[in-house]
Design a protein around this motif. Structure first.
Motif, PDB file in Angstrom:
ATOM      1  N   ASP A 403       0.812  -1.219   0.000  1.00 29.24           N
ATOM      2  CA  ASP A 403       0.000   0.000   0.000  1.00 29.24           C
ATOM      3  C   ASP A 403       0.846   1.270   0.000  1.00 29.24           C
ATOM      4  OD1 ASP A 403      -2.397  -1.501   0.185  1.00 29.24           O
ATOM      5  OD2 ASP A 403      -2.114  -1.715   2.342  1.00 29.24           O
ATOM      6  N   PHE A 404       2.153   1.142  -0.260  1.00 28.57           N
ATOM      7  CA  PHE A 404       3.051   2.296  -0.205  1.00 28.57           C
ATOM      8  C   PHE A 404       3.169   2.920  -1.586  1.00 28.57           C
ATOM      9  CE2 PHE A 404       7.560   3.967   0.296  1.00 28.57           C
ATOM     10  CZ  PHE A 404       7.153   5.086   1.004  1.00 28.57           C
ATOM     11  N   ALA A 405       2.409   3.970  -1.827  1.00 25.44           N
ATOM     12  CA  ALA A 405       2.304   4.582  -3.152  1.00 25.44           C
ATOM     13  C   ALA A 405       3.631   5.121  -3.692  1.00 25.44           C
ATOM     14  CB  ALA A 405       1.252   5.686  -3.137  1.00 25.44           C
ATOM     15  N   PRO A 406       4.474   5.803  -2.895  1.00 24.55           N
ATOM     16  CA  PRO A 406       5.705   6.363  -3.469  1.00 24.55           C
ATOM     17  C   PRO A 406       6.589   5.337  -4.160  1.00 24.55           C
ATOM     18  CG  PRO A 406       5.308   7.313  -1.307  1.00 24.55           C
ATOM     19  CD  PRO A 406       4.310   6.207  -1.478  1.00 24.55           C
ATOM     20  N   ALA A 407       6.624   4.094  -3.653  1.00 25.71           N
ATOM     21  CA  ALA A 407       7.472   3.075  -4.275  1.00 25.71           C
ATOM     22  C   ALA A 407       6.933   2.682  -5.648  1.00 25.71           C
ATOM     23  CB  ALA A 407       7.573   1.849  -3.369  1.00 25.71           C
ATOM     24  N   TYR A 408       5.617   2.608  -5.807  1.00 22.48           N
ATOM     25  CA  TYR A 408       5.041   2.303  -7.121  1.00 22.48           C
ATOM     26  C   TYR A 408       5.386   3.403  -8.123  1.00 22.48           C
ATOM     27  CZ  TYR A 408       2.125  -1.429  -5.113  1.00 22.48           C
ATOM     28  OH  TYR A 408       1.676  -2.574  -4.513  1.00 22.48           O
ATOM     29  N   GLU A 409       5.270   4.664  -7.689  1.00 25.31           N
ATOM     30  CA  GLU A 409       5.550   5.779  -8.606  1.00 25.31           C
ATOM     31  C   GLU A 409       7.018   5.801  -9.011  1.00 25.31           C
ATOM     32  OE1 GLU A 409       6.852   9.553 -10.002  1.00 25.31           O
ATOM     33  OE2 GLU A 409       7.394   8.725  -8.035  1.00 25.31           O
ATOM     34  N   ALA A 410       7.918   5.583  -8.045  1.00 26.74           N
ATOM     35  CA  ALA A 410       9.351   5.574  -8.363  1.00 26.74           C
ATOM     36  C   ALA A 410       9.685   4.418  -9.302  1.00 26.74           C
ATOM     37  CB  ALA A 410      10.169   5.472  -7.076  1.00 26.74           C
ATOM     38  N   LEU A 411       9.080   3.269  -9.057  1.00 23.82           N
ATOM     39  CA  LEU A 411       9.318   2.112  -9.919  1.00 23.82           C
ATOM     40  C   LEU A 411       8.781   2.372 -11.325  1.00 23.82           C
ATOM     41  CD1 LEU A 411      10.482  -0.713 -10.046  1.00 23.82           C
ATOM     42  CD2 LEU A 411       8.327  -1.599  -9.123  1.00 23.82           C
ATOM     43  N   ALA A 412       7.681   3.091 -11.427  1.00 22.59           N
ATOM     44  CA  ALA A 412       7.149   3.455 -12.746  1.00 22.59           C
ATOM     45  C   ALA A 412       8.156   4.302 -13.515  1.00 22.59           C
ATOM     46  CB  ALA A 412       5.831   4.219 -12.588  1.00 22.59           C
ATOM     47  N   ARG A 413       8.831   5.219 -12.828  1.00 26.17           N
ATOM     48  CA  ARG A 413       9.832   6.048 -13.500  1.00 26.17           C
ATOM     49  C   ARG A 413      11.032   5.233 -13.946  1.00 26.17           C
ATOM     50  NH1 ARG A 413      11.909  10.080 -10.019  1.00 26.17           N
ATOM     51  NH2 ARG A 413      10.722   9.427  -8.201  1.00 26.17           N
ATOM     52  N   VAL A 414      11.413   4.243 -13.139  1.00 23.90           N
ATOM     53  CA  VAL A 414      12.524   3.364 -13.530  1.00 23.90           C
ATOM     54  C   VAL A 414      12.160   2.587 -14.787  1.00 23.90           C
ATOM     55  CG1 VAL A 414      13.849   1.322 -12.853  1.00 23.90           C
ATOM     56  CG2 VAL A 414      13.470   3.154 -11.202  1.00 23.90           C
ATOM     57  N   GLU A 415      10.956   2.034 -14.821  1.00 27.02           N
ATOM     58  CA  GLU A 415      10.531   1.232 -15.975  1.00 27.02           C
ATOM     59  C   GLU A 415      10.305   2.102 -17.217  1.00 27.02           C
ATOM     60  OE1 GLU A 415      10.690  -1.829 -16.043  1.00 27.02           O
ATOM     61  OE2 GLU A 415      10.623  -2.489 -13.979  1.00 27.02           O
ATOM     62  N   ALA A 416       9.959   3.361 -17.019  1.00 21.64           N
ATOM     63  CA  ALA A 416       9.702   4.248 -18.158  1.00 21.64           C
ATOM     64  C   ALA A 416      10.972   4.873 -18.717  1.00 21.64           C
ATOM     65  CB  ALA A 416       8.734   5.358 -17.747  1.00 21.64           C
ATOM     66  N   ALA A 432      -0.083   3.722  -8.061  1.00 19.60           N
ATOM     67  CA  ALA A 432       0.289   4.812  -7.154  1.00 19.60           C
ATOM     68  C   ALA A 432      -0.822   5.841  -7.069  1.00 19.60           C
ATOM     69  CB  ALA A 432       1.593   5.460  -7.626  1.00 19.60           C
ATOM     70  N   GLN A 433      -1.389   6.182  -8.230  1.00 19.95           N
ATOM     71  CA  GLN A 433      -2.439   7.194  -8.257  1.00 19.95           C
ATOM     72  C   GLN A 433      -3.720   6.689  -7.595  1.00 19.95           C
ATOM     73  OE1 GLN A 433      -5.429   7.786 -10.250  1.00 19.95           O
ATOM     74  NE2 GLN A 433      -5.581   9.898  -9.521  1.00 19.95           N
ATOM     75  N   GLN A 434      -4.001   5.390  -7.699  1.00 25.69           N
ATOM     76  CA  GLN A 434      -5.167   4.821  -7.015  1.00 25.69           C
ATOM     77  C   GLN A 434      -5.000   4.863  -5.498  1.00 25.69           C
ATOM     78  OE1 GLN A 434      -5.389   0.927  -8.736  1.00 25.69           O
ATOM     79  NE2 GLN A 434      -6.092   1.670 -10.732  1.00 25.69           N
TER      80      GLN A 434
END
Length: 735
Positions: A403-416, A432-434
């Motif tokens: 449930d830790f949103a910042p990690a999802y967002e950071a991982l999205a930037r790594v993958e992008a 992350a946005q959800q």
């Protein structure tokens, strides 16, 4: 006493107070009680700690059962430091026990993804923690409804904060006698003014005006929820529905409340009543309590927790003695290394912070926060490169806390990064946005991924949805910049489709054009260039990297550069020279700074240029006192090898005419001597700033410069209908 002496005395005073607190902490026994959603740490015994845990679990249940949108989302673990008496709390909050400051019964704080409540456990009364519950209510609602009107957000927080719980019932909406007395003694705000108060309003920021705003917000919310036999609840619900549809606030008011004058009259009568209703609902069951596990903390753990609470409150000087003693007592305690990492972050010592997080991970590999912060402040790969270490750290953080949103967002930037794995990046950004739907940074990450995937229309739609979460001019400008880029990308793609190459030569031409323009839109390529100004509060250097904090009356901005030798530094003549050292000489200076917005966790953007604004007294016959010389932090090359430099000039006056054709701008500046015609082929390249004037939202120089007094720097040209090309515009005053 000089300022240096004052600083030394303040430091000695902090150390003296900390020494007193350390002695007290070491003489007390601190226990920990764990409930499902709270960690209670107290020097008042296990029984009292359990009572507090049960009470807060009940409050949480009441709030979440009343707020369906909050109940659908997880809530973070909160650490409660429950002091046994006022003396103990004064040692946890020494800054509140100074002259002329109120002594709170409790305080709610959050920082760097940690949450603390500090309170006295011996305060009598049915609800001594109103202030704590007010902020706790916000923590459950703001992340999921950030665009709620401010009056309603504060009114609901006070409505629920006044809850009283006994063994059988919960009282909600119990009248606040203090607010009612204030409303009866002072003139209230007209409702059309109250409805438009935002975070920049004096009614939200000025001490003399905030009380009436909070009081009236509570009273109006109470009236709409409970007044006239609850007959206004539908109107309140309709009001929120209209706002969710994106309707202007005035239109939403009219549709939901009808004639505001009539509502104003009814509300005025309501606040002068002698009796008020409140809700009584069954108390939630007393869950746990005796079953909650407990343990005695070691002295090192107690010191580390208290030190970490100081870090969370952004008081690193008070935190350091606690953490250093904890580290000396138990060098293998993971908590103290995590807390030291957070302390170093607050001081912009990123490499030391990363080392502390690495040590914490080594001692406890199951802490999601240390994995996340270690990765965030590790070197990020170049565009298109892959970093397995970063990806592994962020994925481990997500595994440990789904449930830790910042990690999802950071991982999205790594993958992008460089279009590495865009479908996965999109799913991560959406997650992350959800989890945190009101976080603009996450919305824009999702929009950028969509743009990289070629889904331009969807990217623009997502960015527009983020406009309701943009509260600062820089945030709104960031969205506008992104939408402008999306429009250009769409126009380019449309042009390619319309040309439909019919031959190999046409196809080759298109391929060459694509290569020149770049099919890959780098992640973060939409970074907005922003100029801000203020006093440089602090500077920290780590090798070639530099981090600084810039303060002005509106906001505090943390900025960064990976290599300060690449920053263009504009110095007053008396500071210019080869010996200027940014790491030592920038602190305390007034400056205008241009940076590229990056939306990083710990800093707002990457520094592009710094213009020091020191102005020595003018001397008759000398060049203008504010003349600046372009310099770099590194030693300049030999003058013999210097390229010819365009002649620059500065003029001050009133802007009396502005015309624009697409991005080309022409203006007339009426100086004391003569009107001056100036030009820019692309006004978006002009740096606009001011030290005493606040630009309106969505500042547009084509329509909003005319009539302002400004100091303009320009490159002199000859053989043209104008005197020069505009470089910077410093706005000095209103019309």
């Amino acid at each position: 006493m000089n300022s240096w002496g004052n600083a030394v005395c303040r430091a000695l005073l902090i150390l003296a107070v900390a020494g007193c607190c350390l002695a007290s902490v070491n003489s007390d026994t601190w226990v920990e009680v764990r409930s499902p959603n709270f960690r209670v740490i107290s020097n008042g015994g296990v029984k009292k700690a359990r009572e507090i845990a049960v009470h807060f679990e009940q409050i949480r249940t009441v709030y979440r059962s009343s707020l369906p949108f909050a109940a659908a989302h997880p809530s973070p673990l909160i650490t409660i430091l429950a002091a046994k008496d006022e003396k103990s709390l004064s040692q946890l909050l020494p800054d509140f026990w100074t002259k002329d400051r109120s002594h709170p019964a409790g305080l709610f704080v959050e920082g760097q993804d940690r949450y603390y409540i500090l309170l006295r456990s011996d305060v009598p009364g049915p609800n001594p923690y109103v202030i704590v519950f007010h902020e706790y209510f916000h923590s459950l609602t703001v992340p999921y409804f950030p665009d709620m009107p401010l009056w309603l957000a504060e009114g609901l927080a006070d409505f629920y904060a006044n809850a009283e719980i006994d063994s059988k019932t919960v009282g909600l909406g119990i009248p606040s006698q203090g607010w009612l007395q204030l409303l009866r003694e002072q003139p209230i705000l007209p409702l059309d003014v109250l409805f438009r108060v935002d975070r920049s309003s004096p009614y939200y920021n000025e001490k003399s005006k905030t009380s009436i705003f909070y009081a009236e917000s509570w009273a109006l919310t109470h009236y709409l929820l409970l007044g006239d036999n609850r007959s206004h609840r539908k109107a309140l619900a309709d009001f929120l529905t209209h706002l969710e549809r994106g309707e202007p606030i005035g239109q939403a008011e009219s549709a939901a409340f009808g004639d505001l004058k009539e509502l104003q009259s009814q509300f005025n009568d309501y606040i002068h009543r002698h009796t008020y209703n409140y809700l009584k609902i069954p108390a939630p069951p007393r869950v746990g309590g005796d079953d909650y596990p407990s343990r005695v903390l070691s002295p090192a753990e107690a010191l580390a927790r208290i030190g970490d609470s100081f870090v969370c409150r952004n008081r690193p000087q008070e935190a350091r003695p606690f953490l250093e003693q904890a580290l000396a007592l138990d060098p293998k305690l993971p908590l103290v290394h995590e807390a030291m990492g957070m302390l170093y972050l607050s001081e912009n010592e990123h490499e030391q912070a990363r080392q502390s997080f690495a040590r914490a991970i080594e001692l406890d590999p199951d802490n999601f926060l240390t994995h996340f912060y270690y990765a965030i402040f590790s070197p990020w790969p170049a565009l298109g490169a892959v970093s397995p270490e970063l990806e592994n750290q962020f994925r481990r953080s997500v595994e440990l806390n789904p449930d830790f949103a910042p990690a999802y967002e950071a991982l999205a930037r790594v993958e992008a990064n460089g279009n590495h794995n865009l479908p996965d990046a999109l799913q991560l950004a959406q997650k992350a946005q959800q989890l945190r739907p009101g976080e603009l940074h996450y919305v824009m990450t999702m929009a950028r991924v969509l743009l990289q995937m070629g889904k331009t229309a969807q990217a623009a739609a997502v960015a527009r949805q983020g406009q309701v979460f943009a509260h600062q001019p820089g945030e709104r400008a960031e969205i506008d910049s992104f939408l402008e880029l999306a429009q250009k990308v769409e126009a380019r793609e449309k042009s390619k489709r319309e040309r439909a190459p019919a031959s190999k030569s046409d196809a080759a031409a298109d391929e060459e054009e694509d290569s020149a323009e770049g099919d890959v839109i780098p992640f973060g390529a939409t970074a907005l260039k922003v100029t801000t100004w203020g006093r440089i509060k602090s500077v920290r250097c780590d090798g070639a990297g530099i981090n600084l904090v810039l303060e002005n009356p509106q906001l505090t901005t943390q900025l960064h550069s990976a290599d300060y030798s690449k920053i263009k530094i504009d110095l007053p003549r008396e500071l210019a020279g080869n010996t200027f050292q940014p790491c030592k000489q920038l602190e305390g200076k007034s400056a205008a700074i241009v940076y590229a917005v990056k939306g990083n966790v710990m800093y707002r953007g990457e520094i592009l240029s710094i213009q020091i604004r020191n102005q020595p007294p003018a001397v008759a016959g000398n060049s203008p006192s504010d003349e600046h010389i372009r310099a770099r932090a590194t030693a300049p090359e030999a003058e013999a090898n210097a390229e010819p430099v365009a002649v620059k000039a500065t003029a001050t006056g009133k802007i009396t005419a502005v015309t624009c054709e697409e991005e080309e701008l022409e203006m007339t500046l009426s100086t004391a001597a003569t009107p001056l015609a100036l030009h820019s082929p692309k006004y978006r390249n002009i740096e606009f700033y001011s030290l005493n004037w606040t630009a309106p939202d969505n500042f547009n120089p084509c329509t909003q410069l005319n009539g302002l007094t400004a100091k303009i720097q320009y490159s002199v040209v000859t053989g043209k209908a104008y005197a020069g090309e505009i470089i910077t515009v410093e706005i000095e005053g209103q019309r």
